[in-house]
Scaffold this motif. Structure first.
Motif, PDB file in Angstrom:
ATOM      1  N   GLU A   5       0.829  -1.210   0.000  1.00  0.00           N
ATOM      2  CA  GLU A   5       0.000   0.000   0.000  1.00  0.00           C
ATOM      3  C   GLU A   5       0.861   1.258   0.000  1.00  0.00           C
ATOM      4  O   GLU A   5       0.547   2.231  -0.680  1.00  0.00           O
ATOM      5  N   SER A   8       2.275   1.684  -3.487  1.00  0.00           N
ATOM      6  CA  SER A   8       1.205   2.130  -4.382  1.00  0.00           C
ATOM      7  C   SER A   8       0.887   3.607  -4.171  1.00  0.00           C
ATOM      8  O   SER A   8       0.723   4.368  -5.129  1.00  0.00           O
ATOM      9  N   LYS A   9       0.806   4.006  -2.913  1.00  0.00           N
ATOM     10  CA  LYS A   9       0.516   5.406  -2.595  1.00  0.00           C
ATOM     11  C   LYS A   9       1.626   6.318  -3.128  1.00  0.00           C
ATOM     12  O   LYS A   9       1.359   7.360  -3.716  1.00  0.00           O
ATOM     13  N   HIS A  10       2.861   5.920  -2.921  1.00  0.00           N
ATOM     14  CA  HIS A  10       4.005   6.698  -3.396  1.00  0.00           C
ATOM     15  C   HIS A  10       4.012   6.782  -4.932  1.00  0.00           C
ATOM     16  O   HIS A  10       4.217   7.857  -5.504  1.00  0.00           O
ATOM     17  N   SER A  11       3.779   5.659  -5.593  1.00  0.00           N
ATOM     18  CA  SER A  11       3.746   5.624  -7.061  1.00  0.00           C
ATOM     19  C   SER A  11       2.636   6.515  -7.608  1.00  0.00           C
ATOM     20  O   SER A  11       2.833   7.238  -8.590  1.00  0.00           O
ATOM     21  N   ASN A  12       1.490   6.480  -6.976  1.00  0.00           N
ATOM     22  CA  ASN A  12       0.373   7.310  -7.410  1.00  0.00           C
ATOM     23  C   ASN A  12       0.699   8.787  -7.242  1.00  0.00           C
ATOM     24  O   ASN A  12       0.400   9.603  -8.119  1.00  0.00           O
ATOM     25  N   ALA A  13       1.324   9.141  -6.138  1.00  0.00           N
ATOM     26  CA  ALA A  13       1.704  10.540  -5.908  1.00  0.00           C
ATOM     27  C   ALA A  13       2.702  11.009  -6.958  1.00  0.00           C
ATOM     28  O   ALA A  13       2.591  12.134  -7.475  1.00  0.00           O
ATOM     29  N   GLN A  14       3.664  10.173  -7.306  1.00  0.00           N
ATOM     30  CA  GLN A  14       4.629  10.529  -8.343  1.00  0.00           C
ATOM     31  C   GLN A  14       3.929  10.694  -9.695  1.00  0.00           C
ATOM     32  O   GLN A  14       4.236  11.621 -10.450  1.00  0.00           O
ATOM     33  N   HIS A  15       3.023   9.786  -9.989  1.00  0.00           N
ATOM     34  CA  HIS A  15       2.284   9.863 -11.249  1.00  0.00           C
ATOM     35  C   HIS A  15       1.503  11.177 -11.343  1.00  0.00           C
ATOM     36  O   HIS A  15       1.563  11.874 -12.363  1.00  0.00           O
ATOM     37  N   LEU A  16       0.782  11.525 -10.287  1.00  0.00           N
ATOM     38  CA  LEU A  16       0.007  12.766 -10.292  1.00  0.00           C
ATOM     39  C   LEU A  16       0.915  13.986 -10.403  1.00  0.00           C
ATOM     40  O   LEU A  16       0.570  14.970 -11.072  1.00  0.00           O
ATOM     41  N   HIS A  17       2.071  13.920  -9.777  1.00  0.00           N
ATOM     42  CA  HIS A  17       3.041  15.014  -9.876  1.00  0.00           C
ATOM     43  C   HIS A  17       3.478  15.204 -11.328  1.00  0.00           C
ATOM     44  O   HIS A  17       3.530  16.325 -11.835  1.00  0.00           O
TER      45      HIS A  17
END
Length: 84
Positions: A5, A8-17
């Motif tokens: 989790e 996943s949270k870190h990857s999602n934050a990078q993607h949104l950035h």
């Protein structure tokens, strides 16, 4: 939170950035194209819109992994047009 989790949270934050960076970079490119077009036609232009977005990009990059962009001068636009 388990490791999966957290990753996943870190990857999602990078993607949104990076998505936001792409949006800002597209706005910057549009402003550059507008300034280049005016310069090519011999009309007055300025780089205020370009640098306003560039400043946003620089601030955004400080919060994540996106690249920086340089501020632009009117001489840089003229040099680009004269080389083309």
């Amino acid at each position: 939170m388990n490791v999966h989790e957290a990753i996943s949270k870190h990857s999602n934050a990078q993607h949104l950035h990076l998505v936001r960076f792409a949006e800002l970079d597209a706005q910057r490119e549009h402003a550059i194209e507008a300034a280049v077009d005016l310069c090519k036609r011999g009309l007055p232009f300025n780089v205020d819109a370009i640098n306003a977005v560039t400043t946003q990009i620089i601030a955004h990059a400080q919060k994540g992994i996106s690249p920086l962009r340089s501020l632009v001068t009117e001489d840089m636009v003229r040099d680009y047009v004269n080389k083309g």
